[in-house]
Design an enzyme around this catalytic site. Structure first.
Site, PDB file in Angstrom:
ATOM      1  N   ASN A 142       4.786 -11.035   9.155  1.00 65.94           N
ATOM      2  CA  ASN A 142       3.490 -10.960   9.837  1.00 65.94           C
ATOM      3  C   ASN A 142       3.536 -11.572  11.222  1.00 65.94           C
ATOM      4  OD1 ASN A 142       0.459 -10.495   9.723  1.00 65.94           O
ATOM      5  ND2 ASN A 142       0.532 -12.693  10.146  1.00 65.94           N
ATOM      6  N   SER A 169       5.594  -2.586  12.352  1.00 60.77           N
ATOM      7  CA  SER A 169       5.579  -3.513  11.213  1.00 60.77           C
ATOM      8  C   SER A 169       6.785  -3.271  10.311  1.00 60.77           C
ATOM      9  CB  SER A 169       4.313  -3.307  10.379  1.00 60.77           C
ATOM     10  OG  SER A 169       3.184  -3.345  11.204  1.00 60.77           O
ATOM     11  N   HIS A 190       0.814  -1.226   0.000  1.00 59.57           N
ATOM     12  CA  HIS A 190       0.000   0.000   0.000  1.00 59.57           C
ATOM     13  C   HIS A 190       0.849   1.279   0.000  1.00 59.57           C
ATOM     14  CE1 HIS A 190      -3.152  -2.833   1.034  1.00 59.57           C
ATOM     15  NE2 HIS A 190      -2.479  -3.206   2.109  1.00 59.57           N
ATOM     16  N   GLN A 201      10.049  -5.238   8.863  1.00 58.18           N
ATOM     17  CA  GLN A 201      10.330  -5.392   7.425  1.00 58.18           C
ATOM     18  C   GLN A 201      11.776  -5.030   7.108  1.00 58.18           C
ATOM     19  OE1 GLN A 201       9.132  -6.645   4.817  1.00 58.18           O
ATOM     20  NE2 GLN A 201       6.894  -6.650   4.897  1.00 58.18           N
TER      21      GLN A 201
HETATM   22  P1  NAI Z   1      -6.152 -14.766  11.645  1.00 53.80           P
HETATM   23  O1  NAI Z   1      -5.840 -16.075  11.052  1.00 53.80           O
HETATM   24  O2  NAI Z   1      -5.544 -14.357  12.944  1.00 53.80           O
HETATM   25  O3  NAI Z   1      -7.738 -14.564  11.805  1.00 53.80           O
HETATM   26  C1  NAI Z   1      -8.698 -14.964  10.890  1.00 53.80           C
HETATM   27  C2  NAI Z   1      -9.821 -15.631  11.678  1.00 53.80           C
HETATM   28  O4  NAI Z   1     -10.922 -15.879  10.816  1.00 53.80           O
HETATM   29  C3  NAI Z   1      -9.403 -16.974  12.283  1.00 53.80           C
HETATM   30  O5  NAI Z   1      -9.576 -16.961  13.690  1.00 53.80           O
HETATM   31  C4  NAI Z   1     -10.311 -17.986  11.590  1.00 53.80           C
HETATM   32  O6  NAI Z   1     -10.676 -19.058  12.452  1.00 53.80           O
HETATM   33  C5  NAI Z   1     -11.498 -17.123  11.219  1.00 53.80           C
HETATM   34  N1  NAI Z   1     -12.302 -17.678  10.112  1.00 53.80           N
HETATM   35  C6  NAI Z   1     -11.885 -18.364   9.008  1.00 53.80           C
HETATM   36  N2  NAI Z   1     -12.927 -18.711   8.236  1.00 53.80           N
HETATM   37  C7  NAI Z   1     -14.035 -18.229   8.861  1.00 53.80           C
HETATM   38  C8  NAI Z   1     -15.420 -18.275   8.554  1.00 53.80           C
HETATM   39  N3  NAI Z   1     -15.871 -18.902   7.467  1.00 53.80           N
HETATM   40  N4  NAI Z   1     -16.275 -17.652   9.403  1.00 53.80           N
HETATM   41  C9  NAI Z   1     -15.831 -17.029  10.538  1.00 53.80           C
HETATM   42  N5  NAI Z   1     -14.530 -16.977  10.877  1.00 53.80           N
HETATM   43  C10 NAI Z   1     -13.643 -17.568  10.050  1.00 53.80           C
HETATM   44  O7  NAI Z   1      -5.749 -13.688  10.525  1.00 53.80           O
HETATM   45  P2  NAI Z   1      -5.583 -12.099  10.750  1.00 53.80           P
HETATM   46  O8  NAI Z   1      -4.162 -11.803  11.032  1.00 53.80           O
HETATM   47  O9  NAI Z   1      -6.641 -11.641  11.654  1.00 53.80           O
HETATM   48  O10 NAI Z   1      -5.833 -11.576   9.259  1.00 53.80           O
HETATM   49  C11 NAI Z   1      -7.119 -11.680   8.642  1.00 53.80           C
HETATM   50  C12 NAI Z   1      -7.054 -11.040   7.248  1.00 53.80           C
HETATM   51  O11 NAI Z   1      -6.797  -9.645   7.366  1.00 53.80           O
HETATM   52  C13 NAI Z   1      -5.946 -11.576   6.359  1.00 53.80           C
HETATM   53  O12 NAI Z   1      -6.395 -11.583   5.028  1.00 53.80           O
HETATM   54  C14 NAI Z   1      -4.837 -10.549   6.514  1.00 53.80           C
HETATM   55  O13 NAI Z   1      -3.926 -10.582   5.458  1.00 53.80           O
HETATM   56  C15 NAI Z   1      -5.651  -9.280   6.589  1.00 53.80           C
HETATM   57  N6  NAI Z   1      -5.053  -8.111   7.234  1.00 53.80           N
HETATM   58  C16 NAI Z   1      -5.582  -6.898   6.888  1.00 53.80           C
HETATM   59  C17 NAI Z   1      -5.126  -5.740   7.460  1.00 53.80           C
HETATM   60  C18 NAI Z   1      -5.701  -4.441   7.047  1.00 53.80           C
HETATM   61  O14 NAI Z   1      -5.140  -3.400   7.387  1.00 53.80           O
HETATM   62  N7  NAI Z   1      -6.787  -4.389   6.342  1.00 53.80           N
HETATM   63  C19 NAI Z   1      -4.064  -5.747   8.478  1.00 53.80           C
HETATM   64  C20 NAI Z   1      -3.603  -7.079   8.808  1.00 53.80           C
HETATM   65  C21 NAI Z   1      -4.092  -8.205   8.214  1.00 53.80           C
END
Ligand code: NAI
Length: 480
Positions: free
Chosen positions: A228, A409, A55, A413
């Site tokens: 990460n 972060s 980003h 990096q």
């Molecule tokens: P994480 O693995 O810690 O959390 C994801 C959670 O979603 C898990 O606990 C999992 O069990 C749950 N999950 C999976 N399938 C599901 C479903 N069908 N229904 C309900 N819950 C479900 O991952 P994290 O670190 O929280 O990252 C999540 C996403 O956010 C990733 O794509 C990551 O790359 C992204 N991200 C976005 C940021 C942003 O600024 N927008 C910042 C950091 C990460």
């Protein structure tokens, strides 16, 4: 001077505004600035050609200028079509010593609101080095740059890329078109580029999943550091960053009062925890969905109702997907939502919400309220509000995470880039995490700014719990 044509941003005249915000951000990024100072004489990244796909925000500008201060030659693209801050991109192209008429900064290819074709063109430009086969380091967020190189090599080995018309998504069709063109023009481009790459440092959960998958199936071409899963990344950026930027995105997009509303947060991982807290902080009644019993129990113990989308879809006012998984909110779910329900995603990719399925509902009408805010009206007159077309709303509708958290972060990096670039012999192809002492170092660099006074262990105490006085203080399996 930057070569004319060797960068592309929206408007160079925004550079002065961008520079002022970069200067404000530098003060809020003590970790990054202290690393800049520590290595400004030794310049450990001299000779590094770092391609970044992350980003293109003000915070990223401070990262880029840290990499160049450490000696790196850098080219940059954003990792999302909506996340670029145009003033930050302009300031990076112009550079601290240039002017809009005489840009002297870093070749950057990024603007807010790219098409998919433009997005992949930008990624390819940032990977294409004048006079060189390509970069020798990648700094990735979500794995798109790494994926492009790997697919390029795969198709060059096979002698052709598949027919784009058979692609499973619009996005992949664009990638296949690009690779078919590059195969015709330069049949060894990606193989030669990959041979030079010493490694990739990956920013986010979704990109890290892709790396472990490639390593498992034996296709990973160079070593990777999983940034990460440094504690000072995922337990801070993913959580506290989203706690800040989720409501910022919802507010800038809609300005609805969040207090009293029912908000459904899908997923209670690091991002979900930050999002739920953020909405609760505004007085929303937050309900969580989870598949993992541990995270579901955590949510319940944190005081949230845990339910299913199926049960909540007709009553929630705000829906936020945070899972990094696909097909979380389907078109049929959106058809059942309340009038003016708000639907947004903060996970990395746009497949959490079925936008293609929504568009395919007969009679549904999409209308732009403003960029990155759309209403979708169903044949019965009901509307829902979709943020950032299902792409990460904190960067699409607001400006992403604030500087202080990104300093953590990006300090990880920068350290990871130095590790892979300067010690290639210590990193055969695999996916690594930074050692605990470096994680603790990153945290340490941020304490003074917050007035934190750390207690020092006595030698007797340190011996009693079995750690060195100066750390590391926890075993690798400790979860924080
Ligand atoms: P994480 O693995 O810690 O959390 C994801 C959670 O979603 C898990 O606990 C999992 O069990 C749950 N999950 C999976 N399938 C599901 C479903 N069908 N229904 C309900 N819950 C479900 O991952 P994290 O670190 O929280 O990252 C999540 C996403 O956010 C990733 O794509 C990551 O790359 C992204 N991200 C976005 C940021 C942003 O600024 N927008 C910042 C950091 C990460």
């Amino acid at each position: 001077s930057l070569t004319q044509g060797d960068f592309k941003v929206a408007d160079l005249s925004l550079a002065d505004y961008g520079r002022k915000e970069i200067q404000l951000a530098e003060h809020e990024m003590p970790g990054l600035m202290s690393i800049r100072k520590e290595f400004s004489d030794s310049k450990p990244l001299t000779g590094a050609r770092v391609m970044g796909s992350l980003h293109m925000t003000v915070q990223t500008a401070v990262l880029i200028e840290t990499l160049t201060a450490l000696g790196a030659d850098v080219r940059w693209a954003s990792c999302n079509i909506f996340s670029t801050q145009d003033h930050a991109a302009a300031a990076i192209a112009v550079g601290p010593d240039g002017t809009p008429d005489n840009p002297q900064g870093v070749p950057v290819f990024a603007w807010k609101g790219e098409t998919l074709e433009e997005y992949w063109w930008c990624t390819e430009q940032a990977l294409t080095w004048p006079g060189q086969p390509g970069p020798n380091m990648i700094l990735d967020d979500g794995g798109d740059a790494t994926m492009l190189v790997h697919k390029g090599v795969e198709f060059e080995k096979a002698g052709k890329a598949p027919d784009p018309s058979t692609a499973e998504s619009d996005e992949f069709r664009v990638v296949l078109q690009l690779l078919n063109r590059s195969l015709a023009e330069s049949p060894k481009k990606w193989t030669e580029a990959a041979a030079e790459i010493r490694g990739v440092t990956e920013e986010t959960t979704t990109g890290v999943h892709r790396l472990y998958e490639m390593h498992r199936d034996g296709s990973l071409l160079f070593p990777a550091i999983n940034v990460n899963d440094s504690v000072t990344k995922s337990k801070f950026d993913n959580k506290y960053g989203c706690r800040h930027s989720l409501v910022d995105g919802i507010n800038r997009a809609t300005d609805v009062l969040i207090g009293g509303k029912v908000a459904l947060v899908c997923g209670y991982g690091d991002v979900g925890k930050g999002c739920a807290e953020s909405l609760r902080g505004q007085g929303a009644r937050v309900v969580v969905t989870e598949v993992d019993p541990i995270c579901a129990l955590q949510a319940a113990m944190d005081g949230y109702q845990v339910s299913t989308l199926e049960d909540m879809v007709e009553t929630a006012d705000i829906f936020v997907t945070t899972t990094g998984n696909k097909d979380i909110i389907k078109a049929a779910d959106m058809a059942r939502m309340k009038h003016q329900a708000i639907v947004g995603n903060i996970g990395h990719f746009d497949n959490e919400i079925d936008m293609a399925g929504l568009a395919a509902i007969p009679g549904v009408v999409r209308d732009e309220v403003k960029p990155q805010v759309h209403t979708w009206t169903f044949p019965d007159g009901k509307k829902i509000i979709v943020l950032s077309e299902g792409r990460l709303l904190n960067l699409g509708n607001a400006t992403g995470h604030p500087s202080f958290v990104m300093s953590n972060s990006f300090a990880n990096q920068t350290i990871a880039q130095i590790e892979l670039f300067t010690k290639p012999e210590e990193y055969p192809i695999d996916v690594y995490r930074l050692p605990k002492h470096l994680d603790e170092k990153v945290a340490r660099l941020h304490l003074d700014a917050l007035g934190v006074k750390l207690t020092t262990l006595t030698k007797e105490q340190a011996d009693y719990i079995g750690v060195p006085v100066e750390g590391p203080y926890k075993s690798d399996h400790y979860r924080y």
